[in-house]
Motif scaffolding. Structure first.
Motif, short mmCIF file in Angstrom:
data_model
loop_
_atom_site.label_atom_id
_atom_site.label_comp_id
_atom_site.label_asym_id
_atom_site.label_seq_id
_atom_site.Cartn_x
_atom_site.Cartn_y
_atom_site.Cartn_z
N ARG A 138 0.69 -1.28 0.17
CA ARG A 138 0.15 0.14 -0.03
C ARG A 138 0.81 1.20 0.14
N ALA B 143 4.05 0.29 -5.39
CA ALA B 143 2.89 0.86 -5.01
C ALA B 143 2.60 2.34 -5.24
N PHE C 76 -1.26 -1.62 -7.73
CA PHE C 76 -2.12 -2.04 -6.46
C PHE C 76 -2.47 -3.56 -6.95
N ALA D 157 -1.35 5.57 3.52
CA ALA D 157 -0.82 5.13 2.07
C ALA D 157 -1.33 6.09 1.21
N GLN E 54 -9.60 0.62 -0.60
CA GLN E 54 -8.34 1.24 -0.65
C GLN E 54 -7.87 1.43 -2.01
#
Ligand code: ATP
Ligand code: MG
Lengths: 482, 255
Positions: free
Chosen positions: A438, B76, B81, B102, B158
């Motif tokens: 992430r 990332a 992702f 993030a 996310q």
């Protein structure tokens, strides 16, 4: 009476412990070694009354009959108690009454530690007592507290100004005969902090003491006594640091808390003494006796500790739940890495009826660190309906560290309910990868996981200190994974 | 955008991927199907940079960079992702905490200013709406005690927050009820753009009814054994994998 030497450049470059500098000030020290004469000398330096000298001497004589305890899961070479200075103080005026009188070098030291003592720069709502080696150098916000009848001052000052209170409560929780290190402390304690909160008063700010060991070959033996009178409340925080030195230094403090009826004491510690280097050279031996007495009905004492420093930590902040419906709590995060060893935990002694206790212990071991939780829950015959909940979690980072749990249980009353839960986990590769995928660096990912692990404890700390504790944890675990 | 050529991957010395070729261009959606254990998740993990997968031959290029040189977090931040087949639980860490860290990492890498708490909260609200998720889940520990469907939705949340350039969804549709499936598909479709590419790993045609792929590939025993248009997915749904020659030659799967 030498000056302490400066840290060499080479040392600074490999410095990992950021609080490891030495302050260059003139010291006044009692010669090494312990004897009745040394005890008398310390007492005389402080101009103490006869009863206190007698108490010290009784402690000293008792101490001489004891031998060092070895039941804890820690290992260290023998300590030569005759090779320690039992008293060191910055020269100039000891125990200045105003900040203006404090040696500028010492003020600068506290600035460097991030604890500005000048009142206008202080964190709003935190009063600080700073103890430098053996003496208290400054207490801020004193007048404001005094207007509420709250006494917050150096221990030696309390002996002078409020002898009746000191005499009534000193040793009433941790007697001078309690254990090897507590007796040693009672004989030679130099300074510390005294707090008294009168009936019905809620202390409007956090009270805080910052302990700093500066001199070499010196032990620090401070004593803290906090009394919360009926219906009062107080929250107290202590922080600590020390220079990096190759030899081990002894810190044997005693903390006594007394909570009378309906009183609440919250005691938080962020302990960051020098832990020694990677090979295990140097570092503080932190052998501390902390105990709270919930003397009155419905009183409450809560210990929260974040222990990241010291070569060896040996401490068990405890609660004696004497009053009916009293509540004791212990929230702990203990980190060991490198060669650090921690044997820590708590004792909850249920005496009164309907007494309740909660224990949440989080041990984090990295490198070759060794972490032991040792906890005693004791329910006496008269403690009807006592309840205890203990949760003990260990987090391992790497394969050379260790975690141990030693729960002891003594229940003499059938109505007691005692619950114990223990877990051991490792930071999982899958957790790290998940967070990294992430966008978090490995370091941030570890910090996030560790903070999550410690959350139940951090949420007990006052806000500013929770942030401090998180930062400290991040620094202590730097490079622990990866 | 993504070019995988002759990729061989072994785990603990056992070869799992045996010469994968796959090219995904910006704006495209690819579906990867195939029997259990054929290597779909392995491929997804290798793209995301998981340790423990040994690339024994071949390469992966992403936006003209050698992807295999980058750490997972660098990938990332560069816009990759992975929605996990099995999302991981992180006790004690609030969902929103991870989302914010993030996003700010990714924004920094894009040269954008970090969002403060207030702006972030406004932004995350719009994303919640997109995937039809309850706000309450923001404050729960990451995936801890989430139902299977909530975990999958959380992955899409996310993704919606991070707005990646290349999203790999590893069986995000498995275990979802009809409404959740639709919510996930809506989230994915909302993010579809000519700058963005997606790889959907799935066992079911039903997801592809909502998200129409440009290409469908079949991965079997570590090789791409067949590629085709969207109709291939329906064919697989009817006939299974048995009719495919799992020893098909490397290279056939090029889009
Ligand atoms: N860490 C590992 N150690 C050993 N074998 C592994 C490991 N990871 C994957 N494998 C093996 O690699 C093969 C491919 O696994 P992978 O998870 O990629 O399959 P998949 O196509 O995603 O299957 P599914 O449809 O069931 O999710 C399996 O045989 C699996 O057991
Ligand atoms: Mg899979």
């Amino acid at each position: 009476m030498g000056k302490s030497e400066n840290v060499g450049i080479g040392e600074l470059m490999q410095e990992e412990y950021r609080w490891g500098f030495v302050t260059d000030i003139e010291q006044e020290r009692v010669p090494k070694g312990l004897s009745e004469d040394v005890v008398r000398l310390i007492s005389a330096k402080k101009g103490e009354p006869e009863w206190l000298l007698e108490w010290r001497l009784a402690a000293y004589r008792h101490w001489r009959t004891l031998s060092e305890p070895h039941w804890a899961k820690v290992h260290h070479p023998p300590i030569d108690y005759q090779d320690i200075h039992y008293y060191a103080a910055p020269k100039k005026k000891a125990g200045p009454s105003k900040l203006a009188d404090v040696d500028p070098e010492i003020l600068a030291t506290y600035e460097k530690l991030g604890i500005p003592l000048k009142e206008q720069e202080m964190l709003a709502g935190v009063a600080v007592d700073a103890v430098f080696d053996s003496v208290s150098v400054a207490t801020t916000y004193k007048e404001k507290l005094a207007s509420l009848g709250i006494i917050f001052c150096a221990f030696s000052e309390a002996v002078r100004e409020h002898p009746e209170l000191v005499r009534q409560y000193l040793g009433s929780v941790v007697p001078h005969t309690d254990n090897f290190f507590a007796s040693l402390n009672a004989a030679v304690f130099s300074d510390g902090t005294f707090v008294y909160v009168p009936k019905g008063v809620r202390c409007p700010m956090e009270l805080s003491t910052y302990f700093r060991i500066n001199a070499n070959d010196t032990g620090q033996f401070e004593r803290t006594l906090i009394i919360a009178d009926e219906g009062s409340r107080v929250s107290y925080l202590e922080g600590c640091s020390a220079p990096r030195r190759d030899e081990n230094q002894l810190h044997a403090a005693v903390v006594e808390l007394v909570a009378l009826q309906d009183a609440v004491i919250k005691y938080s510690t962020v302990q960051n003494w020098y832990p020694g280097d990677k090979e295990g050279r140097g570092g503080i031996y932190n052998f501390v006796t902390k105990r709270g007495d919930c003397r009155g009905a419905r009183s409450r004492i809560s210990w929260t500790q974040v222990e990241t420093g010291s070569a060896i930590t040996w401490k068990y902040p405890s609660c004696i739940l004497r009053g009916d419906d009293a509540v004791g709590e212990f929230y702990s995060v203990a980190v060991t890495r490198g060669r650090q060893q921690a044997d820590t935990g708590t004792k909850m002694i249920h005496i009164g009826k309907n007494t309740r206790s909660t224990v949440v212990s989080k041990g984090i071991s990295a490198g070759e660190g060794s972490n032991a939780y040792r906890g005693l829950v004791k329910v006496l015959a008269g403690a009807d309906n006592a309840r205890n909940y203990t949760q003990c979690d260990s987090l391992l980072m790497g394969s050379r560290c260790a975690a141990h749990t030693f729960p002891y249980l003594e229940v003499k009353n059938d109505s007691a309910q005692v619950e114990h839960e223990a877990t051991t986990s490792k930071i999982g590769d899958d957790q790290l990868f998940y967070l990294q995928s992430r966008g978090l660096s490995a370091e941030d990912a570890v910090n996030m996981i560790v903070n999550g692990f410690c959350k139940e404890v951090f949420k007990e700390l006052p806000m500013e200190f929770a942030v401090e504790a998180q930062k400290l944890l991040a620094v202590s675990l730097e490079g622990a994974v990866g | 955008m993504l070019e995988i050529s002759n990729l061989h991957v072994a785990v603990n010395g056992t070869p799992i991927l045996k010469g994968i070729d796959l090219t995904v261009r910006a704006g495209e959606v690819h579906a990867v199907m195939g029997p259990n254990g054929s290597g779909k998740s392995t491929l997804a993990h290798v793209i995301a940079g998981r340790e423990g997968y040994e690339v024994t031959a071949g390469e992966i290029r992403y936006l003209d960079r050698n992807l295999l040189e980058l750490a997972p977090e660098e990938r990332a931040r560069a816009g990759i992702f992975l929605a996990f087949q099995y999302p991981v639980e992180i006790p004690g860490v609030a969902n929103i905490q991870l989302l914010k860290s993030a996003l700010n990492q990714v924004r920094r890498a894009r040269g954008e200013a970090e969002l403060d708490a207030m702006d972030f909260l406004d932004y995350v609200q719009t994303r919640l709406a997109l995937v039809g998720m309850k706000e309450e889940l923001l404050y729960r520990s990451i995936n801890e005690g989430f139902s299977g469907g909530e975990k999958k939705r959380n992955e899409i949340l996310q993704m919606a927050v991070l707005e990646p350039r290349l999203a790999i969804l590893d069986e995000t549709d498995s275990g979802l009820d009809i409404d959740a499936l639709k919510a996930v598909a809506d989230g994915v479709n909302a993010l579809r753009s000519h700058e963005r590419a997606m790889v959907l790993v799935t066992h079911y045609q039903r997801l592809l009814n909502y998200i129409r792929p440009d290409r469908v590939h079949v991965l079997a025993a570590g090789r791409m054994v067949k590629s085709g248009g969207p109709e291939l997915a329906s064919e697989l749904e009817e006939r299974g994998y048995g009719w495919l020659d799992t020893t098909a030659e490397v290279g056939e799967a090029r889009a």
